[in-house]
Design a protein around this motif. Structure first.
Motif, mmCIF file in Angstrom:
data_model
loop_
_atom_site.group_PDB
_atom_site.id
_atom_site.type_symbol
_atom_site.label_atom_id
_atom_site.label_comp_id
_atom_site.label_asym_id
_atom_site.label_seq_id
_atom_site.Cartn_x
_atom_site.Cartn_y
_atom_site.Cartn_z
ATOM 1 N N LEU A 35 0.894 -1.358 -0.076
ATOM 2 C CA LEU A 35 -0.158 -0.161 -0.014
ATOM 3 C C LEU A 35 0.822 1.565 0.110
ATOM 4 C CD1 LEU A 35 -2.796 1.405 0.262
ATOM 5 C CD2 LEU A 35 -2.561 0.991 2.637
ATOM 6 N N LEU A 36 1.837 1.447 0.760
ATOM 7 C CA LEU A 36 2.866 2.379 0.864
ATOM 8 C C LEU A 36 3.475 2.444 -0.579
ATOM 9 C CD1 LEU A 36 4.252 2.158 4.343
ATOM 10 C CD2 LEU A 36 2.555 3.847 3.551
ATOM 11 N N SER A 37 3.866 1.534 -1.231
ATOM 12 C CA SER A 37 4.776 1.512 -2.311
ATOM 13 C C SER A 37 3.894 2.077 -3.386
ATOM 14 C CB SER A 37 5.073 0.330 -2.764
ATOM 15 O OG SER A 37 5.995 -0.397 -1.830
ATOM 16 N N THR A 38 2.490 1.551 -3.315
ATOM 17 C CA THR A 38 1.478 2.300 -4.410
ATOM 18 C C THR A 38 1.288 3.776 -3.994
ATOM 19 O OG1 THR A 38 0.293 0.266 -4.692
ATOM 20 C CG2 THR A 38 -0.606 2.068 -5.361
ATOM 21 N N LEU A 39 1.121 4.004 -2.999
ATOM 22 C CA LEU A 39 0.801 5.462 -2.516
ATOM 23 C C LEU A 39 1.764 6.494 -2.904
ATOM 24 C CD1 LEU A 39 -1.184 5.125 0.917
ATOM 25 C CD2 LEU A 39 -2.059 5.635 -1.402
ATOM 26 N N VAL A 166 -4.543 4.566 -11.717
ATOM 27 C CA VAL A 166 -3.488 4.185 -12.708
ATOM 28 C C VAL A 166 -2.111 3.654 -12.529
ATOM 29 C CG1 VAL A 166 -2.046 5.488 -14.617
ATOM 30 C CG2 VAL A 166 -4.456 6.356 -14.140
ATOM 31 N N VAL A 167 -1.571 3.915 -11.334
ATOM 32 C CA VAL A 167 -0.396 3.321 -10.857
ATOM 33 C C VAL A 167 -0.867 1.850 -10.491
ATOM 34 C CG1 VAL A 167 1.004 2.974 -8.617
ATOM 35 C CG2 VAL A 167 0.819 5.416 -9.655
ATOM 36 N N ILE A 168 -2.121 1.430 -9.873
ATOM 37 C CA ILE A 168 -2.297 0.108 -9.622
ATOM 38 C C ILE A 168 -2.335 -0.715 -10.988
ATOM 39 C CG2 ILE A 168 -4.343 -1.227 -8.869
ATOM 40 C CD1 ILE A 168 -4.907 0.627 -6.814
ATOM 41 N N ALA A 169 -2.908 -0.001 -12.120
ATOM 42 C CA ALA A 169 -2.774 -0.810 -13.414
ATOM 43 C C ALA A 169 -1.609 -0.877 -13.935
ATOM 44 C CB ALA A 169 -3.904 0.134 -14.335
ATOM 45 N N LEU A 175 4.575 -5.323 -12.605
ATOM 46 C CA LEU A 175 5.041 -6.349 -11.639
ATOM 47 C C LEU A 175 6.097 -5.707 -10.861
ATOM 48 C CD1 LEU A 175 4.468 -9.643 -13.369
ATOM 49 C CD2 LEU A 175 2.873 -8.339 -11.864
ATOM 50 N N PRO A 176 6.420 -4.480 -10.220
ATOM 51 C CA PRO A 176 7.350 -4.269 -9.406
ATOM 52 C C PRO A 176 7.243 -5.266 -8.073
ATOM 53 C CG PRO A 176 5.333 -2.622 -8.957
ATOM 54 C CD PRO A 176 5.192 -3.511 -10.141
ATOM 55 N N ALA A 177 8.562 -4.965 -7.329
ATOM 56 C CA ALA A 177 8.536 -5.828 -5.846
ATOM 57 C C ALA A 177 7.286 -5.714 -5.250
ATOM 58 C CB ALA A 177 9.878 -5.477 -5.391
ATOM 59 N N TYR A 178 6.832 -4.477 -4.826
ATOM 60 C CA TYR A 178 5.759 -4.414 -4.174
ATOM 61 C C TYR A 178 4.769 -3.382 -4.586
ATOM 62 C CZ TYR A 178 8.783 -6.047 -0.423
ATOM 63 O OH TYR A 178 9.913 -7.124 0.067
ATOM 64 N N GLY A 179 3.508 -3.714 -4.569
ATOM 65 C CA GLY A 179 2.438 -2.766 -4.862
ATOM 66 C C GLY A 179 1.144 -3.498 -4.857
ATOM 67 N N LEU A 180 0.093 -2.628 -4.677
ATOM 68 C CA LEU A 180 -1.500 -3.160 -4.786
ATOM 69 C C LEU A 180 -1.653 -3.999 -5.959
ATOM 70 C CD1 LEU A 180 -3.542 -0.549 -2.960
ATOM 71 C CD2 LEU A 180 -2.352 -2.601 -2.076
ATOM 72 N N GLY A 181 -1.197 -3.258 -7.231
ATOM 73 C CA GLY A 181 -1.550 -4.009 -8.455
ATOM 74 C C GLY A 181 -0.782 -5.398 -8.546
ATOM 75 N N LYS A 182 0.418 -5.530 -8.271
ATOM 76 C CA LYS A 182 1.172 -6.799 -8.098
ATOM 77 C C LYS A 182 0.310 -7.842 -7.309
ATOM 78 C CE LYS A 182 5.454 -9.448 -7.278
ATOM 79 N NZ LYS A 182 6.924 -9.225 -6.826
ATOM 80 N N GLN A 183 -0.174 -7.435 -6.105
ATOM 81 C CA GLN A 183 -1.021 -8.369 -5.377
ATOM 82 C C GLN A 183 -2.250 -8.628 -6.071
ATOM 83 O OE1 GLN A 183 -1.883 -7.464 -1.261
ATOM 84 N NE2 GLN A 183 0.299 -7.651 -0.790
#
Length: 222
Positions: A35-39, A166-169, A175-183
């Motif tokens: 979540l923090l990575s996405t934000l 858009v970041v989540i998409a 597929l970065p190391a961390y992110g809501l989109g990757k989850q």
């Protein structure tokens, strides 16, 4: 309704299972890192977009002759398909930067258009500045910046949540190391629809919280 009609927990999990999984994710430290990575990516994209839009709109206010060129460039950015931007940036940049670049290219035209609209709503003042020999610095300080200031808070409320989406998409494809989109992508690969929906709920909650905080700040300021 969909859950009852499909009757398949894998394809259409029950709302209770999705809610329970959402709370379960909140107890996982990796969720907060994602979540923090996405934000952080969304905040960087929004800040850069805001700065670029501010600089460009002020330039077109000081030099009206540059407005046509700026508008054409912005129109070109609006016309670019988001998927094409993601695929091209995937080739050129590290995966962690791709969502930021994509969000910037989506947010910048929106913020610029809002700033430019506010500035040229007071275009009659431009002739007054010319008649009285107002310098570019004073025109920017006393005419252009007050116009732009009116659009800043609405853009935080409207465009920052858009940056998050858009970041989540972008994360789901880069597929970065961390992110809501990757989850979400991991949930999709594992056919875990409940996880995809749970992460979606988290993203929606964050967007609503941001809009609520901005609305509260606007009321407080008024």
């Amino acid at each position: 309704i969909v859950f009852l009609s499909v009757n398949n927990d894998m394809l259409s999990p029950s709302p209770w299972r999705v809610i329970a999984l959402t709370f379960s994710l909140l107890g996982n430290g990796e969720t907060y890192l994602a979540l923090l990575s996405t934000l952080l990516r969304a905040a960087i994209a929004f800040a850069v977009s805001m700065a670029a839009a501010l600089g460009t709109s002020l330039l077109t206010g000081v030099l009206p002759s540059a407005k046509k060129t700026a508008d054409k460039c912005v129109m070109l950015l609006r016309a670019l398909p988001t998927m094409s931007i993601i695929l091209i940036t995937l080739i050129m940049f590290p995966s962690s930067f791709v969502p930021v670049i994509v969000a910037f290219l989506v947010a910048f035209p929106i913020i610029y258009s809002a700033f430019s609209r506010e500035i040229y709503a007071e275009a009659r003042l431009f002739d007054v500045c010319v008649s009285y020999g107002v310098t570019a610095a004073n025109k920017t300080r006393y005419v252009l910046l007050p116009c732009v200031r009116r659009a800043v808070v609405p853009q935080v409320s409207d465009t920052l949540p858009l940056c998050i989406k858009v970041v989540i998409a972008g994360e789901a494809l880069a597929l970065p190391a961390y992110g809501l989109g990757k989850q979400m992508y991991v949930g999709k690969v594992n056919l875990d629809t409940a996880k995809v929906l749970a992460v979606t709920l988290l993203a929606l909650a964050v967007c609503f919280i941001i809009q609520g905080v901005v609305a509260l700040c606007r009321k407080t300021v008024k």
